[in-house]
Design an enzyme around this catalytic site. Structure first.
Site, PDB file in Angstrom:
ATOM      1  N   GLY A  99       0.789  -1.220   0.000  1.00  0.00           N
ATOM      2  CA  GLY A  99       0.000   0.000   0.000  1.00  0.00           C
ATOM      3  C   GLY A  99       0.824   1.274   0.000  1.00  0.00           C
ATOM      4  CG  ASN A 123       3.004  -1.047 -13.886  1.00  0.00           C
ATOM      5  OD1 ASN A 123       2.514  -1.705 -12.979  1.00  0.00           O
ATOM      6  ND2 ASN A 123       3.887  -0.101 -13.678  1.00  0.00           N
ATOM      7  CG  HIS A 149      -6.025  -1.398  -8.843  1.00  0.00           C
ATOM      8  ND1 HIS A 149      -7.383  -1.534  -8.984  1.00  0.00           N
ATOM      9  CD2 HIS A 149      -5.765  -1.470  -7.517  1.00  0.00           C
ATOM     10  CE1 HIS A 149      -7.926  -1.677  -7.780  1.00  0.00           C
ATOM     11  NE2 HIS A 149      -6.962  -1.656  -6.872  1.00  0.00           N
ATOM     12  CE1 TYR A 160       0.331   5.882 -10.652  1.00  0.00           C
ATOM     13  CE2 TYR A 160       0.185   4.900 -12.825  1.00  0.00           C
ATOM     14  CZ  TYR A 160       0.935   5.312 -11.755  1.00  0.00           C
ATOM     15  OH  TYR A 160       2.300   5.165 -11.777  1.00  0.00           O
TER      16      TYR A 160
END
Length: 111
Positions: free
Chosen positions: A39, A69, A74, A76
């Site tokens: 995270g 990528n 995800h 972003y």
């Protein structure tokens, strides 16, 4: 970006190519293997985007992410970037063509 548990540098987030008149800039990030899946990238991306849009008064931050990528894309999308378009076959990588996705976030997207 420093992981607090270990004190190790695991990546970076960068606002780049500032265009003062347009109140815009680009964004790039690099998270090394030791920083993935914790995270940290999401947290650092949120922090730098808020800094740019709120503290620096930017209106728009844009980025490019390659098709290989999906984890980055995800992140972003999770922090509020919008997909604006795709550049087909934009990068030659390991003997194949890779698409690039153009994304941006506006100050009005986070208020």
């Amino acid at each position: 970006m420093i992981e607090q548990k270990t004190g190790a540098m695991v990546g970076e987030v960068v606002l780049k190519d500032l265009h003062e008149e347009n109140r815009s800039c680009g964004f790039r990030t690099l998270i090394g293997p030791d920083g993935r899946g914790k995270g940290l990238g999401t947290e650092a991306t949120r922090m730098i985007i808020r800094y740019g849009l709120q503290s620096l008064g930017l209106h728009r931050i844009s980025l490019e992410v390659y098709d290989f990528n999906p984890r980055a894309r995800h992140v972003y999308e999770k922090v509020g970037f919008t997909h604006e378009g795709t550049g087909r076959d934009a990068l030659r990588f390991e003997d194949r063509w890779i698409d690039v996705h153009y994304m941006s976030i506006l100050d009005i997207d986070i208020y």
